[in-house]
Design a protein around this motif. Structure first.
Motif, mmCIF file in Angstrom:
data_model
loop_
_atom_site.group_PDB
_atom_site.id
_atom_site.type_symbol
_atom_site.label_atom_id
_atom_site.label_comp_id
_atom_site.label_asym_id
_atom_site.label_seq_id
_atom_site.Cartn_x
_atom_site.Cartn_y
_atom_site.Cartn_z
ATOM 1 N N HIS A 30 -5.434 -5.990 3.365
ATOM 2 C CA HIS A 30 -5.964 -4.942 2.487
ATOM 3 C C HIS A 30 -7.154 -5.513 1.727
ATOM 4 C CE1 HIS A 30 -1.617 -4.126 3.032
ATOM 5 N NE2 HIS A 30 -2.110 -2.968 3.388
ATOM 6 N N ALA A 38 -6.006 -0.018 -6.836
ATOM 7 C CA ALA A 38 -4.572 0.153 -7.079
ATOM 8 C C ALA A 38 -4.206 -0.345 -8.472
ATOM 9 C CB ALA A 38 -3.775 -0.599 -6.012
ATOM 10 N N TYR A 48 3.972 4.055 -7.896
ATOM 11 C CA TYR A 48 3.671 3.321 -6.667
ATOM 12 C C TYR A 48 3.476 4.275 -5.485
ATOM 13 C CZ TYR A 48 4.632 -1.175 -8.831
ATOM 14 O OH TYR A 48 4.576 -2.299 -9.625
ATOM 15 N N SER A 52 0.128 4.446 -3.332
ATOM 16 C CA SER A 52 0.221 4.232 -1.895
ATOM 17 C C SER A 52 -0.473 5.351 -1.119
ATOM 18 C CB SER A 52 1.690 4.137 -1.475
ATOM 19 O OG SER A 52 1.792 3.965 -0.093
ATOM 20 N N THR A 53 -0.279 6.564 -1.564
ATOM 21 C CA THR A 53 -0.915 7.712 -0.915
ATOM 22 C C THR A 53 -2.437 7.649 -1.027
ATOM 23 O OG1 THR A 53 1.009 9.078 -1.396
ATOM 24 C CG2 THR A 53 -1.029 10.232 -0.860
ATOM 25 N N THR A 55 -4.395 4.918 -1.684
ATOM 26 C CA THR A 55 -5.052 3.716 -1.160
ATOM 27 C C THR A 55 -4.697 3.404 0.284
ATOM 28 O OG1 THR A 55 -3.277 2.269 -1.945
ATOM 29 C CG2 THR A 55 -5.151 2.633 -3.429
ATOM 30 N N ILE A 57 -2.115 1.633 1.028
ATOM 31 C CA ILE A 57 -1.386 0.369 0.988
ATOM 32 C C ILE A 57 0.104 0.698 0.838
ATOM 33 C CG2 ILE A 57 -1.033 -1.791 -0.266
ATOM 34 C CD1 ILE A 57 -3.907 -1.536 -1.304
ATOM 35 N N PRO A 58 0.964 0.144 1.692
ATOM 36 C CA PRO A 58 2.401 0.428 1.577
ATOM 37 C C PRO A 58 2.964 0.007 0.215
ATOM 38 C CG PRO A 58 1.920 -0.722 3.625
ATOM 39 C CD PRO A 58 0.664 -0.730 2.815
ATOM 40 N N LYS A 59 4.013 0.718 -0.212
ATOM 41 C CA LYS A 59 4.600 0.441 -1.522
ATOM 42 C C LYS A 59 5.114 -0.988 -1.638
ATOM 43 C CE LYS A 59 7.256 4.158 -1.708
ATOM 44 N NZ LYS A 59 8.262 5.108 -2.238
ATOM 45 N N SER A 61 3.906 -3.646 -0.295
ATOM 46 C CA SER A 61 2.737 -4.517 -0.542
ATOM 47 C C SER A 61 2.221 -4.317 -1.948
ATOM 48 C CB SER A 61 1.633 -4.214 0.471
ATOM 49 O OG SER A 61 2.050 -4.511 1.772
ATOM 50 N N LEU A 62 2.254 -3.098 -2.436
ATOM 51 C CA LEU A 62 1.804 -2.832 -3.811
ATOM 52 C C LEU A 62 2.633 -3.595 -4.824
ATOM 53 C CD1 LEU A 62 1.090 1.001 -3.719
ATOM 54 C CD2 LEU A 62 -0.572 -0.837 -4.015
#
Length: 68
Positions: A30, A38, A48, A52-53, A55, A57-59, A61-62
């Motif tokens: 990412h 984020a 989160y 996630s929606t 960006t 990026i999966p939650k 990973s967040l």
């Protein structure tokens, strides 16, 4: 003997690539700008799931990027 030559060629190729400004190794999952976005959203109180929606990026990973 062949291993020595292989290691030398690999080291030389790595040095040439780094000198040319190319990144060596595994690609980034990412980009830094998305992670910063984020962080901004999290600072504004977004969940989160919302981050996630927005960006992509999966939650999971967040949680790793935004902890601490």
């Amino acid at each position: 003997m062949e291993r020595t030559f292989t290691a030398e060629r690999t080291g030389h190729a790595r040095a040439v690539a780094e000198a040319a400004g190319r990144r060596i190794g595994r690609p980034l999952a990412h980009p830094a700008d998305k992670v910063e976005y984020a962080r901004l959203l999290r600072g504004q109180g977004a969940s989160y799931g919302e981050i996630s929606t927005k960006t992509g990026i999966p939650k999971t990973s967040l949680h790793r990027y935004l902890q601490g």
